[in-house]
Design an enzyme around this catalytic site. Structure first.
Site, PDB file in Angstrom:
ATOM      1  N   ARG A 183       1.715  -2.117  17.572  1.00 48.53           N
ATOM      2  CA  ARG A 183       2.850  -2.078  16.653  1.00 48.53           C
ATOM      3  C   ARG A 183       3.884  -3.129  17.068  1.00 48.53           C
ATOM      4  O   ARG A 183       4.554  -3.726  16.236  1.00 48.53           O
ATOM      5  CB  ARG A 183       3.499  -0.694  16.663  1.00 48.53           C
ATOM      6  CG  ARG A 183       2.628   0.384  16.017  1.00 48.53           C
ATOM      7  CD  ARG A 183       3.343   1.723  16.007  1.00 48.53           C
ATOM      8  NE  ARG A 183       2.559   2.761  15.343  1.00 48.53           N
ATOM      9  CZ  ARG A 183       1.738   3.595  15.956  1.00 48.53           C
ATOM     10  NH1 ARG A 183       1.561   3.509  17.269  1.00 48.53           N
ATOM     11  NH2 ARG A 183       1.077   4.515  15.293  1.00 48.53           N
ATOM     12  N   GLN A 185       0.821  -1.215   0.000  1.00 49.07           N
ATOM     13  CA  GLN A 185       0.000   0.000   0.000  1.00 49.07           C
ATOM     14  C   GLN A 185       0.854   1.263   0.000  1.00 49.07           C
ATOM     15  O   GLN A 185       0.676   2.149  -0.829  1.00 49.07           O
ATOM     16  CB  GLN A 185      -0.901   0.010   1.241  1.00 49.07           C
ATOM     17  CG  GLN A 185      -1.890  -1.126   1.295  1.00 49.07           C
ATOM     18  CD  GLN A 185      -3.154  -0.790   0.524  1.00 49.07           C
ATOM     19  OE1 GLN A 185      -3.121  -0.562  -0.685  1.00 49.07           O
ATOM     20  NE2 GLN A 185      -4.263  -0.739   1.229  1.00 49.07           N
ATOM     21  N   ARG A 234      -0.369  14.913  11.525  1.00 49.89           N
ATOM     22  CA  ARG A 234      -1.661  14.579  12.141  1.00 49.89           C
ATOM     23  C   ARG A 234      -2.012  15.614  13.210  1.00 49.89           C
ATOM     24  O   ARG A 234      -3.112  16.167  13.233  1.00 49.89           O
ATOM     25  CB  ARG A 234      -1.586  13.182  12.763  1.00 49.89           C
ATOM     26  CG  ARG A 234      -1.639  12.075  11.716  1.00 49.89           C
ATOM     27  CD  ARG A 234      -1.297  10.718  12.294  1.00 49.89           C
ATOM     28  NE  ARG A 234      -1.643   9.652  11.352  1.00 49.89           N
ATOM     29  CZ  ARG A 234      -1.144   8.422  11.391  1.00 49.89           C
ATOM     30  NH1 ARG A 234      -0.271   8.096  12.336  1.00 49.89           N
ATOM     31  NH2 ARG A 234      -1.511   7.519  10.502  1.00 49.89           N
ATOM     32  N   GLY A 281       4.187   1.496  -0.473  1.00 55.67           N
ATOM     33  CA  GLY A 281       5.136   1.458  -1.590  1.00 55.67           C
ATOM     34  C   GLY A 281       4.500   1.933  -2.894  1.00 55.67           C
ATOM     35  O   GLY A 281       5.111   2.683  -3.659  1.00 55.67           O
ATOM     36  N   HIS A 286       7.739   6.033  17.905  1.00 51.71           N
ATOM     37  CA  HIS A 286       6.508   5.967  17.122  1.00 51.71           C
ATOM     38  C   HIS A 286       5.567   4.969  17.774  1.00 51.71           C
ATOM     39  O   HIS A 286       5.220   3.946  17.218  1.00 51.71           O
ATOM     40  CB  HIS A 286       6.844   5.539  15.690  1.00 51.71           C
ATOM     41  CG  HIS A 286       5.667   5.541  14.769  1.00 51.71           C
ATOM     42  ND1 HIS A 286       4.870   6.632  14.582  1.00 51.71           N
ATOM     43  CD2 HIS A 286       5.153   4.574  13.958  1.00 51.71           C
ATOM     44  CE1 HIS A 286       3.915   6.340  13.708  1.00 51.71           C
ATOM     45  NE2 HIS A 286       4.063   5.093  13.321  1.00 51.71           N
ATOM     46  N   ASP A 342       9.475  -6.038  -4.651  1.00 53.92           N
ATOM     47  CA  ASP A 342       8.662  -6.818  -3.702  1.00 53.92           C
ATOM     48  C   ASP A 342       8.963  -8.294  -3.941  1.00 53.92           C
ATOM     49  O   ASP A 342       9.444  -8.667  -5.017  1.00 53.92           O
ATOM     50  CB  ASP A 342       7.171  -6.544  -3.892  1.00 53.92           C
ATOM     51  CG  ASP A 342       6.370  -6.829  -2.622  1.00 53.92           C
ATOM     52  OD1 ASP A 342       5.948  -5.872  -1.944  1.00 53.92           O
ATOM     53  OD2 ASP A 342       6.178  -8.033  -2.284  1.00 53.92           O
TER      54      ASP A 342
HETATM   55  O1  TXD Z   1       4.590   6.106   9.917  1.00 58.91           O
HETATM   56  C1  TXD Z   1       4.938   4.973   9.831  1.00 58.91           C
HETATM   57  N1  TXD Z   1       6.213   4.658  10.034  1.00 58.91           N
HETATM   58  C2  TXD Z   1       3.984   3.913   9.467  1.00 58.91           C
HETATM   59  C3  TXD Z   1       4.447   2.572   9.332  1.00 58.91           C
HETATM   60  C4  TXD Z   1       2.633   4.238   9.231  1.00 58.91           C
HETATM   61  C5  TXD Z   1       1.777   3.278   8.758  1.00 58.91           C
HETATM   62  C6  TXD Z   1       2.190   1.903   8.504  1.00 58.91           C
HETATM   63  N2  TXD Z   1       3.524   1.623   8.850  1.00 58.91           N
HETATM   64  C7  TXD Z   1       4.115   0.313   8.559  1.00 58.91           C
HETATM   65  O2  TXD Z   1       4.604   0.309   7.219  1.00 58.91           O
HETATM   66  C8  TXD Z   1       3.200  -0.875   8.603  1.00 58.91           C
HETATM   67  O3  TXD Z   1       2.943  -1.267   9.923  1.00 58.91           O
HETATM   68  C9  TXD Z   1       4.005  -1.891   7.823  1.00 58.91           C
HETATM   69  O4  TXD Z   1       4.991  -2.461   8.661  1.00 58.91           O
HETATM   70  C10 TXD Z   1       4.702  -1.053   6.756  1.00 58.91           C
HETATM   71  C11 TXD Z   1       4.117  -1.191   5.370  1.00 58.91           C
HETATM   72  O5  TXD Z   1       2.753  -0.865   5.362  1.00 58.91           O
HETATM   73  P1  TXD Z   1       1.854  -1.157   4.065  1.00 58.91           P
HETATM   74  O6  TXD Z   1       0.490  -0.677   4.366  1.00 58.91           O
HETATM   75  O7  TXD Z   1       2.515  -0.684   2.831  1.00 58.91           O
HETATM   76  O8  TXD Z   1       1.847  -2.754   4.084  1.00 58.91           O
HETATM   77  P2  TXD Z   1       1.528  -3.777   2.897  1.00 58.91           P
HETATM   78  O9  TXD Z   1       0.542  -3.197   1.948  1.00 58.91           O
HETATM   79  O10 TXD Z   1       1.232  -5.086   3.518  1.00 58.91           O
HETATM   80  O11 TXD Z   1       2.911  -3.870   2.113  1.00 58.91           O
HETATM   81  C12 TXD Z   1       4.018  -4.498   2.640  1.00 58.91           C
HETATM   82  C13 TXD Z   1       4.709  -5.173   1.486  1.00 58.91           C
HETATM   83  C14 TXD Z   1       3.889  -6.279   0.834  1.00 58.91           C
HETATM   84  O12 TXD Z   1       3.684  -6.004  -0.537  1.00 58.91           O
HETATM   85  C15 TXD Z   1       4.759  -7.525   1.035  1.00 58.91           C
HETATM   86  O13 TXD Z   1       4.697  -8.431  -0.067  1.00 58.91           O
HETATM   87  C16 TXD Z   1       6.123  -6.904   1.157  1.00 58.91           C
HETATM   88  O14 TXD Z   1       5.929  -5.758   1.952  1.00 58.91           O
HETATM   89  N3  TXD Z   1       7.102  -7.786   1.762  1.00 58.91           N
HETATM   90  C17 TXD Z   1       8.398  -7.777   1.406  1.00 58.91           C
HETATM   91  N4  TXD Z   1       9.042  -7.000   0.523  1.00 58.91           N
HETATM   92  C18 TXD Z   1      10.348  -7.231   0.364  1.00 58.91           C
HETATM   93  N5  TXD Z   1      11.033  -8.176   1.053  1.00 58.91           N
HETATM   94  C19 TXD Z   1      10.406  -8.960   1.944  1.00 58.91           C
HETATM   95  N6  TXD Z   1      11.101  -9.904   2.631  1.00 58.91           N
HETATM   96  C20 TXD Z   1       9.031  -8.774   2.151  1.00 58.91           C
HETATM   97  N7  TXD Z   1       8.124  -9.364   2.943  1.00 58.91           N
HETATM   98  C21 TXD Z   1       6.943  -8.763   2.699  1.00 58.91           C
END
Ligand code: TXD
Length: 321
Positions: A89, A13, A152, A15, A176, A34
């Site tokens: 978290r 999401q 926010r 990314g 955070h 990914d």
């Molecule tokens: O402000 C902040 N820092 C944050 C952090 C605010 C909101 C969300 N925040 C965190 O960002 C959330 O708790 C997650 O740990 C990350 C990513 O959130 P997102 O909503 O983008 O999560 P998704 O949509 O699940 O995307 C994560 C992607 C997904 O496509 C997986 O296939 C991929 O990560 N993924 C990987 N990519 C590369 N390498 C590996 N090993 C891997 N494993 C999963």
């Protein structure tokens, strides 16, 4: 001059929105990585096919190979699972630490000179782990939390006072997590203290405090508020916007003062931990920390927040990371 290159590790999401924002602004060419096959290729193709409509020339490439991140100036990491309703978290710690370790190894091998912004949760632990695994200089490994948490807080103030959010300056320090520290005393609308405006609005100091306390509380819980509404994931538009702002500051050597999760070496009385504080972001990543004089209550709140960060890092170490 060649365009800069940003690699996004995690094409979920956040990314996906990051890829779109960066391309639209022509901030850099984008590589979206990914582990899910075809998905990053599909997203980047979709975004690129709007280039004529939005008028951008930035190149986009989706990939499942770390080789493609070679030569990146900046890397933004969102790999990891997001929170589900009711999850803290910290519950994410074990799962995401495993993922972060593998990402760190991939980045170290293929883009050893990049500056890195980390978004994955639990943020403070993931930044620490990434730096430890790669051994990258501390100033080149930065976490995104404060820009979003502060936005926010600023939004809530703007809505409450019915003023342009562009004129609101309000900052959030600390980790955070739910113990983050919105700095009430320094919050202002173009220099005018927010508390004073609230007192004028309500004609009553106690009521003004009550309204501010509610905004502070909402800021601390803002991530969870969105999680509860979305049900299938966590905030993604706003974290992507926040990291884009940091990327602009770094690639443009802007020296913007943005609250960021950076390594403290004595500043704010913290030694050897990543904590959210006002940082000067430029071509060298975190170039400097701006220290702020805190009163007793604020310092105690920050100490409490730092405490949750050190506990989180200790938990991570206990789990073998
Ligand atoms: O402000 C902040 N820092 C944050 C952090 C605010 C909101 C969300 N925040 C965190 O960002 C959330 O708790 C997650 O740990 C990350 C990513 O959130 P997102 O909503 O983008 O999560 P998704 O949509 O699940 O995307 C994560 C992607 C997904 O496509 C997986 O296939 C991929 O990560 N993924 C990987 N990519 C590369 N390498 C590996 N090993 C891997 N494993 C999963």
């Amino acid at each position: 001059m060649a365009r800069k290159k940003i690699a996004l590790i995690g094409g979920g999401q956040i990314g996906g929105v990051l890829a779109q924002l960066i391309a639209h602004r022509e901030l850099a060419d984008v590589v979206l990585f990914d582990i899910v096959e075809d998905m990053p290729q599909g997203k980047t193709l979709d975004i690129a096919e709007a280039s004529r409509i939005d008028g951008f020339d930035a190149k986009l490439k989706g990939t499942n190979s770390y080789k493609d991140i070679e030569g990146s100036d900046l890397i933004i990491i969102t790999a990891g699972l997001p929170r589900k309703p009711g999850m803290s978290r910290d519950d994410l710690l074990t799962t995401n630490a495993k993922i972060m370790k593998s990402v760190a190894e991939g980045v170290k091998e293929n883009a050893p000179n990049a500056i890195v912004i980390i978004i994955s949760n639990p943020l403070d632990a993931m930044v620490t782990l990434f730096q430890r695994v790669t051994g990258f200089p501390h100033n080149k490994v930065i976490g995104q939390a404060g820009v979003l948490d502060s936005s926010r807080f600023s939004s809530f103030i703007a809505w409450e006072l019915d003023v342009s959010v562009k004129d609101v300056n309000a900052m959030v320090l600390g980790g955070h997590g739910d113990s983050m520290v919105p700095l009430v005393r320094y919050a202002n609308v173009n220099g005018v203290p927010v508390m004073e405006q609230l007192e004028r609005k309500y004609g009553d100091a106690a009521k003004a405090k009550e309204v501010m306390d509610a905004m502070v509380q909402r800021t601390k819980m803002a991530g969870g508020e969105v999680v509860k509404l979305l049900k299938t994931g966590s905030a993604f538009y706003s974290p992507a916007a926040a990291a884009t702002k940091m990327a602009e500051a770094i690639l443009g050597d802007q020296k913007r003062v943005l609250p960021s999760c950076v390594y403290l070496d004595g500043e704010f009385g913290v030694n050897g931990y990543y904590v959210g504080v006002p940082a000067v972001l430029g071509a060298n990543g975190c170039e400097r920390v701006l220290e702020v004089t805190l009163n007793e209550e604020e310092q105690a709140a920050l100490d409490n927040s730092v405490n949750s960060v050190t506990n989180l890092v200790a938990d991570m170490e206990r789990l073998g990371f």
